[in-house]
Design a protein around this motif. Structure first.
Motif, PDB file in Angstrom:
ATOM      1  N   GLN A 112      -1.307  59.461  -9.029  1.00 60.10           N
ATOM      2  CA  GLN A 112      -1.760  60.857  -9.124  1.00 60.10           C
ATOM      3  C   GLN A 112      -0.580  61.826  -9.050  1.00 60.10           C
ATOM      4  N   VAL A 113       0.367  61.537  -8.168  1.00 61.94           N
ATOM      5  CA  VAL A 113       1.534  62.407  -8.017  1.00 61.94           C
ATOM      6  C   VAL A 113       2.435  62.295  -9.242  1.00 61.94           C
ATOM      7  N   LEU A 114       2.637  61.086  -9.729  1.00 60.47           N
ATOM      8  CA  LEU A 114       3.443  60.885 -10.939  1.00 60.47           C
ATOM      9  C   LEU A 114       2.827  61.608 -12.128  1.00 60.47           C
ATOM     10  N   ASP A 115       1.505  61.568 -12.228  1.00 58.37           N
ATOM     11  CA  ASP A 115       0.819  62.250 -13.318  1.00 58.37           C
ATOM     12  C   ASP A 115       1.029  63.755 -13.238  1.00 58.37           C
ATOM     13  N   PHE A 116       0.973  64.300 -12.019  1.00 52.30           N
ATOM     14  CA  PHE A 116       1.228  65.730 -11.838  1.00 52.30           C
ATOM     15  C   PHE A 116       2.657  66.076 -12.253  1.00 52.30           C
ATOM     16  N   LEU A 117       3.617  65.286 -11.800  1.00 54.96           N
ATOM     17  CA  LEU A 117       5.016  65.570 -12.106  1.00 54.96           C
ATOM     18  C   LEU A 117       5.272  65.524 -13.606  1.00 54.96           C
ATOM     19  N   LYS A 118       4.608  64.617 -14.293  1.00 55.65           N
ATOM     20  CA  LYS A 118       4.799  64.508 -15.734  1.00 55.65           C
ATOM     21  C   LYS A 118       4.149  65.667 -16.477  1.00 55.65           C
ATOM     22  N   LYS A 119       2.898  65.984 -16.132  1.00 55.96           N
ATOM     23  CA  LYS A 119       2.152  66.998 -16.880  1.00 55.96           C
ATOM     24  C   LYS A 119       2.505  68.424 -16.484  1.00 55.96           C
ATOM     25  N   ARG A 120       2.788  68.653 -15.204  1.00 55.19           N
ATOM     26  CA  ARG A 120       3.008  70.013 -14.725  1.00 55.19           C
ATOM     27  C   ARG A 120       4.482  70.369 -14.578  1.00 55.19           C
ATOM     28  N   ARG A 121       5.338  69.374 -14.345  1.00 61.17           N
ATOM     29  CA  ARG A 121       6.760  69.658 -14.164  1.00 61.17           C
ATOM     30  C   ARG A 121       7.633  69.100 -15.276  1.00 61.17           C
ATOM     31  N   GLY A 122       7.082  68.224 -16.106  1.00 59.69           N
ATOM     32  CA  GLY A 122       7.850  67.669 -17.209  1.00 59.69           C
ATOM     33  C   GLY A 122       8.761  66.524 -16.819  1.00 59.69           C
ATOM     34  N   PHE A 123       8.508  65.903 -15.656  1.00 60.68           N
ATOM     35  CA  PHE A 123       9.359  64.824 -15.161  1.00 60.68           C
ATOM     36  C   PHE A 123       8.875  63.480 -15.693  1.00 60.68           C
ATOM     37  N   THR A 124       9.672  62.846 -16.506  1.00 60.76           N
ATOM     38  CA  THR A 124       9.357  61.498 -16.960  1.00 60.76           C
ATOM     39  C   THR A 124       9.716  60.499 -15.854  1.00 60.76           C
ATOM     40  N   LEU A 125       9.338  59.254 -16.050  1.00 61.81           N
ATOM     41  CA  LEU A 125       9.663  58.219 -15.077  1.00 61.81           C
ATOM     42  C   LEU A 125      11.181  58.050 -14.961  1.00 61.81           C
ATOM     43  N   ASP A 126      11.884  58.213 -16.082  1.00 60.85           N
ATOM     44  CA  ASP A 126      13.348  58.121 -16.051  1.00 60.85           C
ATOM     45  C   ASP A 126      13.946  59.209 -15.166  1.00 60.85           C
ATOM     46  N   VAL A 127      13.370  60.410 -15.219  1.00 56.33           N
ATOM     47  CA  VAL A 127      13.842  61.518 -14.390  1.00 56.33           C
ATOM     48  C   VAL A 127      13.587  61.215 -12.913  1.00 56.33           C
ATOM     49  N   VAL A 128      12.400  60.705 -12.627  1.00 55.38           N
ATOM     50  CA  VAL A 128      12.049  60.342 -11.252  1.00 55.38           C
ATOM     51  C   VAL A 128      13.052  59.346 -10.694  1.00 55.38           C
ATOM     52  N   LYS A 129      13.429  58.363 -11.499  1.00 57.53           N
ATOM     53  CA  LYS A 129      14.368  57.338 -11.048  1.00 57.53           C
ATOM     54  C   LYS A 129      15.790  57.886 -10.942  1.00 57.53           C
ATOM     55  N   LYS A 130      16.209  58.697 -11.906  1.00 53.11           N
ATOM     56  CA  LYS A 130      17.567  59.225 -11.899  1.00 53.11           C
ATOM     57  C   LYS A 130      17.838  60.059 -10.656  1.00 53.11           C
ATOM     58  N   PHE A 131      16.879  60.879 -10.262  1.00 51.44           N
ATOM     59  CA  PHE A 131      17.068  61.767  -9.113  1.00 51.44           C
ATOM     60  C   PHE A 131      16.540  61.162  -7.818  1.00 51.44           C
ATOM     61  N   GLU A 132      16.139  59.897  -7.873  1.00 48.71           N
ATOM     62  CA  GLU A 132      15.681  59.169  -6.690  1.00 48.71           C
ATOM     63  C   GLU A 132      14.539  59.900  -5.982  1.00 48.71           C
ATOM     64  N   LEU A 133      13.666  60.531  -6.764  1.00 48.30           N
ATOM     65  CA  LEU A 133      12.567  61.290  -6.184  1.00 48.30           C
ATOM     66  C   LEU A 133      11.641  60.359  -5.405  1.00 48.30           C
ATOM     67  N   GLY A 134      11.031  60.894  -4.364  1.00 49.31           N
ATOM     68  CA  GLY A 134      10.173  60.089  -3.520  1.00 49.31           C
ATOM     69  C   GLY A 134       8.889  60.808  -3.156  1.00 49.31           C
ATOM     70  N   PHE A 135       8.086  60.142  -2.342  1.00 47.02           N
ATOM     71  CA  PHE A 135       6.828  60.703  -1.854  1.00 47.02           C
ATOM     72  C   PHE A 135       6.643  60.213  -0.424  1.00 47.02           C
ATOM     73  N   ASP A 136       6.470  61.157   0.508  1.00 48.77           N
ATOM     74  CA  ASP A 136       6.359  60.784   1.920  1.00 48.77           C
ATOM     75  C   ASP A 136       4.913  60.686   2.395  1.00 48.77           C
ATOM     76  N   GLY A 137       3.977  60.680   1.432  1.00 50.93           N
ATOM     77  CA  GLY A 137       2.566  60.650   1.758  1.00 50.93           C
ATOM     78  C   GLY A 137       1.933  62.021   1.719  1.00 50.93           C
ATOM     79  N   ASP A 138       2.775  63.060   1.689  1.00 47.72           N
ATOM     80  CA  ASP A 138       2.286  64.436   1.655  1.00 47.72           C
ATOM     81  C   ASP A 138       3.006  65.257   0.588  1.00 47.72           C
ATOM     82  N   ARG A 139       4.319  65.159   0.562  1.00 46.04           N
ATOM     83  CA  ARG A 139       5.117  65.974  -0.346  1.00 46.04           C
ATOM     84  C   ARG A 139       6.039  65.111  -1.206  1.00 46.04           C
ATOM     85  N   VAL A 140       6.422  65.689  -2.369  1.00 44.71           N
ATOM     86  CA  VAL A 140       7.416  65.054  -3.222  1.00 44.71           C
ATOM     87  C   VAL A 140       8.791  65.290  -2.600  1.00 44.71           C
ATOM     88  N   CYS A 141       9.591  64.246  -2.519  1.00 38.33           N
ATOM     89  CA  CYS A 141      10.882  64.314  -1.832  1.00 38.33           C
ATOM     90  C   CYS A 141      12.025  64.351  -2.844  1.00 38.33           C
TER      91      CYS A 141
END
Length: 264
Positions: A112-141
């Motif tokens: 659900q969070v990945l879908d939001f990041l892709k549709k609302r922020r334009g973050f592809t999976l490659d972007v998520v991996k490049k910037f080491e983005l995370g999820f702490d159970g509440d917020r995107v890190c």
């Protein structure tokens, strides 16, 4: 810089343990060997064991102290190199790397969070991996890294709505110092796109811009940031609201004497 590094670390501990310099000759007061900063075949590099000062007598003709060595080795500004070394020495705290790894793995499973990041922020999976983005159970890190260490994690409220003041939080008390992110973009010989906010900055990088932001909002700018972008072409792209307009003008005034070109 007033911080006396040699009170906390010996040249031997730094060069041999932290920087892992491999000398070929150990004689008297010096280590000598191949230069760490260019392709060297003549063993043209020398380090003083007492002062930590180093010099290359070959192609690059560089020289300096421990902080300047670390800055070149890690491709950092001298100020960031100093902070990275302080963390190495336990003089400043950092976010544990295993926390970054665990949050990243959690985000990769949070559809659900990945879908939001892709549709609302334009973050592809490659972007998520490049910037080491995370999820702490509440917020995107969003990890903030300097050298070998994570100095903060910006925690983004991905859910629509909510208090604007709590949209972005730091990892914890004592980690919220404003910084330029991602700081390694400052080392690139390209115009800078100065964005307002981490999420805009990440997307701009994904689109191919040499983008940075301040981890503190549109009104945050310090003299050390001015020094960091001296001689650069800077394009300020802040939000078109009162805070963004005032923030862009504040930055432009601050860098007017040192930037090569400025555009808002």
């Amino acid at each position: 810089m007033s911080f006396n590094l040699l009170k906390h670390i010996t040249p031997e501990k730094y060069y041999l343990e932290i920087a892992k310099y491999k000398f070929t000759s150990d004689s008297g007061d010096e280590w000598t060997g191949l230069c760490a900063f260019h392709e060297d075949k003549k063993k043209s590099f020398s380090i003083n064991k007492t002062t930590g000062l180093w010099v290359c007598f070959g192609k690059c003709s560089a020289g300096g102290n421990i902080i300047q060595y670390h800055a070149r080795l890690k491709d950092l500004s001298e100020e960031d190199a100093l902070q990275d070394l302080k963390i190495h020495l336990g003089l400043e705290k950092s976010v544990p790397a295993d926390k970054i790894v665990a949050d990243h793995a959690r985000l990769l499973k949070a559809t659900q969070v990945l879908d939001f990041l892709k549709k609302r922020r334009g973050f592809t999976l490659d972007v998520v991996k490049k910037f080491e983005l995370g999820f702490d159970g509440d917020r995107v890190c969003i990890p903030i890294r300097i050298g070998d260490h994570y100095v903060n994690v910006r925690r983004y409220n991905w859910r629509p709505g909510g208090d604007a003041k709590s949209k972005m939080l730091s990892f914890d008390v004592g980690y919220g110092e404003a910084r330029l992110f991602p700081n390694d973009n400052l080392q690139r010989d390209e115009p800078i796109l100065l964005c307002e906010g981490e999420t805009d900055c990440i997307l701009a990088n994904a689109l191919g811009y040499n983008a940075i932001t301040v981890t503190g909002g549109a009104g945050t700018w310090t003299s050390k940031f001015t020094t960091a972008i001296a001689g650069k072409i800077v394009n300020i792209v802040y939000d078109i609201d009162e805070a963004g307009i005032k923030g862009a003008e504040k930055v432009a005034r601050a860098i007017a004497r040192v930037a090569k070109e400025i555009r808002i």
